[in-house]
Enzyme design. Structure first.
Site, short mmCIF file in Angstrom:
data_model
loop_
_atom_site.label_atom_id
_atom_site.label_comp_id
_atom_site.label_asym_id
_atom_site.label_seq_id
_atom_site.Cartn_x
_atom_site.Cartn_y
_atom_site.Cartn_z
N ASP A 169 0.95 -0.75 0.32
CA ASP A 169 0.31 0.20 0.02
C ASP A 169 0.48 1.32 -0.01
OD1 ASP A 169 -2.22 -1.67 -0.10
OD2 ASP A 169 -3.46 -0.43 1.45
N LEU B 85 -35.10 6.12 -16.50
CA LEU B 85 -36.65 6.59 -16.91
C LEU B 85 -35.96 8.23 -17.20
CD1 LEU B 85 -36.89 5.34 -12.77
CD2 LEU B 85 -38.35 5.27 -15.45
N LYS C 190 -36.13 6.35 -5.02
CA LYS C 190 -35.12 5.54 -6.17
C LYS C 190 -33.99 5.05 -5.60
CE LYS C 190 -33.25 7.38 -10.76
NZ LYS C 190 -32.03 5.94 -10.69
N LYS D 267 -44.76 6.13 -10.88
CA LYS D 267 -45.60 4.96 -11.49
C LYS D 267 -46.66 5.05 -11.24
CE LYS D 267 -41.27 2.12 -9.61
NZ LYS D 267 -41.42 0.94 -9.95
N CYS E 128 -5.44 22.03 -33.76
CA CYS E 128 -5.15 22.34 -35.40
C CYS E 128 -4.45 23.39 -35.51
CB CYS E 128 -6.19 20.90 -36.53
SG CYS E 128 -7.93 22.31 -37.03
S1 IVH Z 1 -38.97 1.22 -11.43
C1 IVH Z 1 -37.23 1.58 -16.80
N1 IVH Z 1 -38.17 1.98 -9.36
O1 IVH Z 1 -33.14 3.75 -11.53
C2 IVH Z 1 -37.01 0.96 -15.36
N2 IVH Z 1 -36.01 1.86 -10.93
O2 IVH Z 1 -33.09 5.84 -13.68
C3 IVH Z 1 -37.48 1.19 -14.76
N3 IVH Z 1 -34.18 2.24 -10.41
O3 IVH Z 1 -32.48 1.06 -14.30
C4 IVH Z 1 -37.71 0.80 -13.45
N4 IVH Z 1 -35.13 2.06 -7.68
O4 IVH Z 1 -33.13 0.32 -12.56
C5 IVH Z 1 -37.95 1.39 -10.83
N5 IVH Z 1 -38.00 1.90 -7.37
C6 IVH Z 1 -37.40 1.90 -8.45
C7 IVH Z 1 -36.23 1.86 -8.81
C8 IVH Z 1 -35.37 1.61 -9.79
C9 IVH Z 1 -33.71 2.61 -8.72
C10 IVH Z 1 -33.28 2.02 -10.90
C11 IVH Z 1 -33.46 1.15 -12.15
C12 IVH Z 1 -33.75 2.48 -13.13
C13 IVH Z 1 -32.79 3.25 -12.76
C14 IVH Z 1 -33.29 4.53 -13.66
#
Ligand code: IVH
Length: 697
Positions: A46, A96, A131, A304, A425
């Site tokens: 290290d 998303l 998320k 959603k 260039c």
């Molecule tokens: S729904 C189209 N729910 O965020 C995908 N995604 O920025 C819809 N993610 O690739 C997935 N938490 O992997 C969903 N509660 C949640 C989530 C979630 C993290 C991720 C997912 C996606 C990414 C998009």
């Protein structure tokens, strides 16, 4: 790079020596990171490793304008292992769309309402979830038994990490209850904060380096060649969505969650159902305030549409579903000094000022560079080398400078003078009318542009040639081995070249073998990726996908473009009818395929054995496949957007104006001029009921 620079005292290095020493150090640190994180077999102590990083930082402090993009000071941890088998997702794993304000959240709900043709007062129930800041992965089950696990990869192809994911306690190997015969769930692999802290304590106690943040540690742990390491890491997995299923899982998001948890999955916790935008906002505020209590990292909220029949109707664009949206938490900020401002030349010639920063941690990531975008932005911020600035980072977004502290400005500082010539260039830079960007007009004749095009060509959403990054390409470029994309494939076929490479510093038999395999594997490529990889101005991923779908093959696209010099031609009209394609895109395509400096790039690729797969043909059995449709008037049961999306999903092309090429005019209430034109041209006019029949057929 000469080995002797390693022995020279930092202060005594000449500029050229400093440059090659920085290159040597970047390569060395990368090699040792790989040995440490991936092979778990460090080759130096290290203290020796720290000395390499210190030396790198000391040279960078003396020569801030030589700081490399791949400098170890800007990168922490090792790139993950390559060498996992690629697997095609049965349905793409999308991303998303993001919203940033309450207003945009309201717009999302309005958009959904409009698409579904609902009354302005109709209630749209929305499921809200944390998320999770992790690594997305999918798990496939057949008759209740886990058969495969994959990373998201580029969304179309992931990596087969079945053996690694099997080791997670939260990944059931056998499902309970009566799951569908085929079930693919998707979710997030994450590091619980408590486990992450324990891991880092252990790492430090064992004299090893700590990981930067839970997400990186989770990603690194899944992508280990040896699943035993994954197993030791105590990772979690929350299911948040699903892919292919042989029978429906329920009517609403909430119902599906309950079913999935009945099968034995852990589903995203802390969810809520919202009936109003105000509830959605309040949920976000609560989640943000309580985020440190959750026990895992959350980087925002996902909203959603709760009803799955509505989700189905809303469908998806090529990038993201229309039924869900992410709202990221506010960006993190930190203060640091600008060491220098340099102008970089991008692949389309844009001159972009970039600030080199004294490295600073923002939101868990070390930031050493920030883009200043363009000359106007420099003027707006009145930013200079030496300034103390506030840097902001939001999610995966490139770090930005948001504020300059004028009181802390050194007395000797001078205003930044934007160069009038390309710094690479030397061509005189130009600014096109109504554009903020200043460009070098030399195209591929400018080394910086030709090189950046190569970097783009191998990038993740293009040819995705892992193991051939900017650093490797730079070395091959400098010695003229790889000067255009086709050279990559030529070299991968050149046994003598490969043999010689495996004896070089930074390479070895295994890495050359892997590189060769990756390049061979990349030869078969989807048309839309190929088109995106060419790096034609105005042809980003979205436009490339639309063009590929509309024209189906490279040969046909080239044919159309060759005839589209004149806007009066049917070829021009056909291209202009493609979603997202307008005059700027067509001009750029025509220029690319007409220019003797660029057209051969494509020809050489084909000669070198690149096989451009035809775009997936729409369902051939649909009566709408290959037909051109025009809509007019208002349909009673469908919004225009939904009608268009559904027709396209059945293989139709939707144009905006009626011409002799139109197959059907779909006429709703209040159709006038278009209908008359269609009748005059003998185009079949469909009413809503007839259109719906074709959709079903
Ligand atoms: S729904 C189209 N729910 O965020 C995908 N995604 O920025 C819809 N993610 O690739 C997935 N938490 O992997 C969903 N509660 C949640 C989530 C979630 C993290 C991720 C997912 C996606 C990414 C998009």
């Amino acid at each position: 790079m000469s080995a002797s620079t390693a022995l020279i005292d930092v202060a005594a290095l000449s500029r050229d020596q400093a440059r090659s020493e920085l290159a040597r150090l970047a390569a060395a640190v990368l090699r040792h990171d790989r040995a440490y994180y991936i092979d778990d077999a460090p080759k130096i102590s290290d203290a020796e490793y720290d000395a390499l990083r210190h030396r790198n930082a000391a040279i960078e402090a003396l020569w801030p304008d030589l700081v490399r993009n791949d400098s170890p000071s800007a990168r922490v941890g090792a790139p993950p292992a390559s060498g996992f088998r690629k697997v095609r997702h049965p349905q793409p794993m999308l991303s998303l769309d993001n919203v940033f304000t309450d207003g945009e959240l309201q717009e999302f709900v309005d958009r959904v309402r409009k698409f579904l043709n609902l009354e302005p007062t109709a209630e749209i129930t929305v499921a809200a979830e944390p998320k999770i800041d992790g690594l997305s992965a999918s798990l496939r089950y057949e008759d209740g038994e886990l058969v495969a696990g994959a990373t998201r990869g580029d969304g179309r192809d992931g990596e087969d990490v079945t053996r690694n994911l099997r080791t997670l306690a939260a990944v059931p190997k056998q499902l309970r209850g009566k799951p569908p015969a085929r079930l693919e769930v998707r979710g997030e692999v994450y590091f619980p904060i408590a486990s992450f802290d324990r891991l880092n304590t252990d790492q430090l106690a064992a004299g090893k380096r700590a990981f930067v943040n839970p997400r990186n540690a989770a990603a690194g742990s899944v992508r280990q060649i040896d699943p035993v390491i994954t197993a030791e890491r105590d990772l979690g997995f929350y299911v948040h969505s699903w892919g292919e299923v042989s029978e429906p899982l329920g009517d609403t998001v909430s119902e599906v969650r309950d079913r999935l948890s009945g099968f034995g999955f852990e589903v995203t916790p802390g969810t809520a159902v919202c009936r109003q935008v105000t509830d959605m906002v309040a949920y976000g505020e609560r989640l943000y305030a309580g985020r440190s209590e959750l026990g895992f990292d959350v980087d925002g909220i996902v909203y959603k549409v709760d009803r799955l029949d509505w989700q189905e109707r809303l469908g998806a664009s090529s990038r993201a579903p229309r039924h869900s949206v992410a709202r990221k938490f506010p960006a993190e900020r930190a203060k640091t000094r600008i060491l220098s401002i340099d102008v970089q030349v991008g692949r389309t010639g844009a001159l972009t000022p970039v600030a080199s920063l004294r490295p600073v941690t923002v939101g868990g990531v070390v930031v050493a560079r920030a883009t200043l975008h363009n000359r106007d932005e420099i003027d707006r911020l009145d930013v200079r080398a030496g300034d103390l600035v506030t840097v902001q980072r939001a999610g995966d977004v490139i770090p930005q400078i948001v504020e300059v502290d004028r009181d802390a400005r050194p007395e000797t500082s001078a205003a930044f003078v934007f160069p009038e010539h390309c710094p690479v260039c030397g061509r005189r830079a130009v600014r096109e009318p109504d554009e903020v960007v200043i460009r070098c007009p030399a195209g591929r004749a400018c080394d910086a542009q030709a090189f950046q095009q190569l970097v783009h060509f191998v990038s993740r959403n293009a040819f995705a040639i892992d193991g051939l990054g900017e650093r490797q390409l730079r070395a091959f470029w400098d010695r003229r081995d790889i000067r255009e994309p086709a050279d990559i494939f030529r070299k991968a076929d050149d046994e003598m070249w490969l043999e010689a490479l495996s004896g070089e510093k930074g390479w070895g038999a295994t890495s050359v073998h892997n590189l060769r395999a990756v390049i061979h594997g990349a030869r078969d490529i989807a048309f839309e990726r190929f088109l995106f990889a060419l790096g034609i101005r105005h042809i980003g991923q979205g436009n490339a996908a639309q063009l590929a779908r509309a024209t189906e093959s490279l040969a046909r696209l080239m044919d159309l473009v060759d005839q589209a010099h004149d806007p009066e031609t049917p070829a021009y009209a056909e291209l202009a009818g493609v979603d997202g394609i307008g005059a700027a895109q067509i001009r750029s395509l025509v220029a690319y395929f007409a220019d003797p400096a660029t057209r051969p790039i494509v020809e050489h690729l084909l000669e070198a054995g690149v096989n451009v797969e035809k775009a997936e043909a729409p369902p051939a059995d649909s009566p709408l496949a290959g037909r051109t449709l025009v809509f007019t008037g208002t349909l009673a049961g469908l919004s225009r957007n939904e009608a268009k999306a559904r027709a396209e999903a059945r293989g139709a092309r939707v144009a905006s104006a009626v011409s002799a090429k139109t197959d059907y005019l779909v006429a709703g209430d209040g159709s006038g001029a278009k209908r008359r034109k269609a009748e005059a041209l003998g185009v079949t006019v469909l009413d809503e009921a007839a259109f719906r029949e074709l959709l079903e057929g």
